[in-house]
Design a protein around this motif. Structure first.
Motif, PDB file in Angstrom:
ATOM      1  N   ASN A 150       0.753  -1.273  -0.061  1.00 36.21           N
ATOM      2  CA  ASN A 150       0.006   0.042  -0.033  1.00 36.21           C
ATOM      3  C   ASN A 150       0.901   1.163  -0.031  1.00 36.21           C
ATOM      4  O   ASN A 150       0.440   2.375  -0.273  1.00 36.21           O
ATOM      5  N   GLN A 157       0.029   4.083  -2.289  1.00 33.75           N
ATOM      6  CA  GLN A 157       0.266   3.341  -3.434  1.00 33.75           C
ATOM      7  C   GLN A 157      -1.258   2.666  -3.983  1.00 33.75           C
ATOM      8  O   GLN A 157      -2.120   2.090  -3.080  1.00 33.75           O
ATOM      9  N   THR A 158      -1.637   2.932  -5.050  1.00 35.44           N
ATOM     10  CA  THR A 158      -2.848   2.316  -5.729  1.00 35.44           C
ATOM     11  C   THR A 158      -2.567   0.806  -6.020  1.00 35.44           C
ATOM     12  O   THR A 158      -1.662   0.364  -6.368  1.00 35.44           O
ATOM     13  N   LEU A 159      -3.917  -0.048  -6.361  1.00 32.94           N
ATOM     14  CA  LEU A 159      -3.706  -1.156  -6.847  1.00 32.94           C
ATOM     15  C   LEU A 159      -2.957  -1.314  -8.352  1.00 32.94           C
ATOM     16  O   LEU A 159      -2.186  -2.370  -8.446  1.00 32.94           O
ATOM     17  N   GLU A 160      -3.447  -0.313  -9.185  1.00 33.52           N
ATOM     18  CA  GLU A 160      -2.875  -0.357 -10.442  1.00 33.52           C
ATOM     19  C   GLU A 160      -1.282  -0.580 -10.337  1.00 33.52           C
ATOM     20  O   GLU A 160      -0.471  -0.977 -11.013  1.00 33.52           O
ATOM     21  N   GLN A 161      -0.782   0.523  -9.466  1.00 33.82           N
ATOM     22  CA  GLN A 161       0.692   0.868  -9.212  1.00 33.82           C
ATOM     23  C   GLN A 161       1.452  -0.575  -8.484  1.00 33.82           C
ATOM     24  O   GLN A 161       2.400  -1.159  -8.914  1.00 33.82           O
ATOM     25  N   ARG A 162       0.611  -1.207  -7.588  1.00 28.67           N
ATOM     26  CA  ARG A 162       1.018  -2.712  -7.358  1.00 28.67           C
ATOM     27  C   ARG A 162       1.054  -3.505  -8.355  1.00 28.67           C
ATOM     28  O   ARG A 162       2.043  -4.507  -8.433  1.00 28.67           O
ATOM     29  N   LYS A 163       0.175  -3.579  -9.292  1.00 28.64           N
ATOM     30  CA  LYS A 163       0.138  -4.642 -10.499  1.00 28.64           C
ATOM     31  C   LYS A 163       1.360  -4.427 -11.326  1.00 28.64           C
ATOM     32  O   LYS A 163       1.844  -5.262 -11.943  1.00 28.64           O
ATOM     33  N   LYS A 164       1.780  -3.006 -11.570  1.00 24.05           N
ATOM     34  CA  LYS A 164       2.808  -2.724 -12.398  1.00 24.05           C
ATOM     35  C   LYS A 164       4.082  -3.411 -11.655  1.00 24.05           C
ATOM     36  O   LYS A 164       5.071  -3.983 -12.448  1.00 24.05           O
ATOM     37  N   GLU A 170       4.233  -6.888 -12.596  1.00 25.00           N
ATOM     38  CA  GLU A 170       4.427  -7.319 -14.006  1.00 25.00           C
ATOM     39  C   GLU A 170       6.178  -6.988 -14.094  1.00 25.00           C
ATOM     40  O   GLU A 170       6.737  -7.784 -14.667  1.00 25.00           O
TER      41      GLU A 170
END
Length: 355
Positions: free
Chosen positions: A193, A199-206, A209
């Motif tokens: 977080n 930190q956003t969920l999208e940032q976490r997913k990046k 990746e």
């Protein structure tokens, strides 16, 4: 002044500049040594011995054993394990705490977590919260089999990230009779977080990746990639938190490069392993540590204060949240005029006393 003396002074200055350059320290930067900053403190009241022991993964864990001079080694004495900040080594903060607590009569053990410092583990700087927690239990194994240590009176101090690893260990290891954390980071929440849920969920997913793709690179022989850790230089855009960590890790105040490592790699975990923190939930079931006592120490101005407050809310009694007035996060690594050693001493003397 004699010409020879002047030449020697010039050569000394040049040599110092070369050393500072080699260690990544900006020679023009003056660290903040206020409030008794003394990371490399030594005591003539304590003896120090290098030790090693195996964890359950058959990995060698390295530590320093501190014994108060004059300790009666024919009796059973209380002991304390001290864990270093995440990305650090025992020479940074942990040895200081171990020395100061040994001066108060405790047998103490600072340790290098696996993959860091003098402890085993490949690749270097790898993240494995489960193995980190196991190292604390292995330290109990070691201390509890010393003839001068009372295995029923072993406590733990976890500094920064080690606070969350110590809690993770204590949840399943009842041999840890009293747990104190200082400037604790919940390494799971911090990575999922960000601080204050920034930190956003999208940032976490990046991040997932990037780490996943990097696995292909390293699997096929490519160069290891590292992440986070402490910056190596400051500029006008550096954040207050970056400056805070830089002042400790990148200057003579606290800089330490273990044998076999390099200044470029210190404090930096590997990118592909760091995502393992996303699956790390040290505060889940923290209430099961009760009735063993817990003490959470944090600075009034610490950017990490939220983690100690969260742990305190979730923990069961007996528990205490102790706020150090005017202190930030890194202040409690080494500023002996701010670190509440009296509080730690009274906590462990009360909770590790003979029953």
């Amino acid at each position: 002044m004699k010409k020879k003396s002047i030449i020697m002074r010039v050569l000394t200055v040049i040599a110092l500049c070369l050393v500072l350059s080699a260690t990544g320290v900006d020679a023009a930067y003056t660290p903040d040594m206020s409030n008794g900053a003394d990371n490399f403190y030594k005591s003539d009241k304590v003896t120090v011995q290098k030790v090693t022991f195996k964890n359950q993964y058959n990995m060698k864990v390295a530590g320093n054993l501190f014994i108060p001079k004059g300790l009666n080694q024919k009796t059973k004495n209380p002991a304390i394990i001290v864990g270093h900040p995440m990305g650090a080594v025992k020479e940074q903060s942990a040895n200081l705490y171990a020395t100061k607590m040994a001066e108060q009569g405790f047998v103490t053990l600072s340790l290098d977590l696996s993959f860091w410092g003098e402890s085993e583990g490949q690749p270097r700087n790898a993240v494995s919260p489960d193995i980190y927690a196991e190292d604390f239990s292995a330290a109990v194994d070691f201390l509890g089999t010393r003839p001068f240590v009372d295995r029923d009176r072993i406590g733990v101090i976890g500094i920064c990230g080690s606070g969350s690893f110590a809690i993770s260990a204590a949840k399943i290891d009842p041999r840890m009779k009293a747990i104190a954390t200082v400037s604790m980071y919940d390494m799971g929440t911090a990575n999922r977080n960000g601080l204050k849920h920034s930190q956003t969920l999208e940032q976490r997913k990046k991040i997932f990746e990037e780490a996943a793709e990097q696995r292909y690179v390293e699997f096929t022989g490519g160069k290891t990639k590292y992440t986070s850790g402490t910056v190596h230089e400051l500029n006008e855009n550096s954040t207050a938190i970056e400056r805070e960590f830089y002042d400790f890790y990148r200057t003579p105040r606290g800089e330490f490069t273990p044998k076999g490592s390099s200044p470029e790699l210190t404090t930096h975990p590997t990118l592909t392993s760091n995502v393992k923190f996303m699956n790390f939930y040290p505060f889940a079931d923290i209430e099961t540590i009760s009735p063993r006592p817990m003490l959470f120490i944090t600075g009034e101005n610490a950017h990490s204060r939220e983690f100690s407050e969260d742990a305190y809310k979730l923990a069961a009694e007996p528990k205490e949240l102790y706020i150090v007035p005017g202190a930030g996060h890194v202040d409690l690594y080494d500023r002996v005029n701010l670190i509440p050693f009296d509080k730690l001493t009274s906590f462990f003397k009360e909770n590790l006393k003979k029953k």
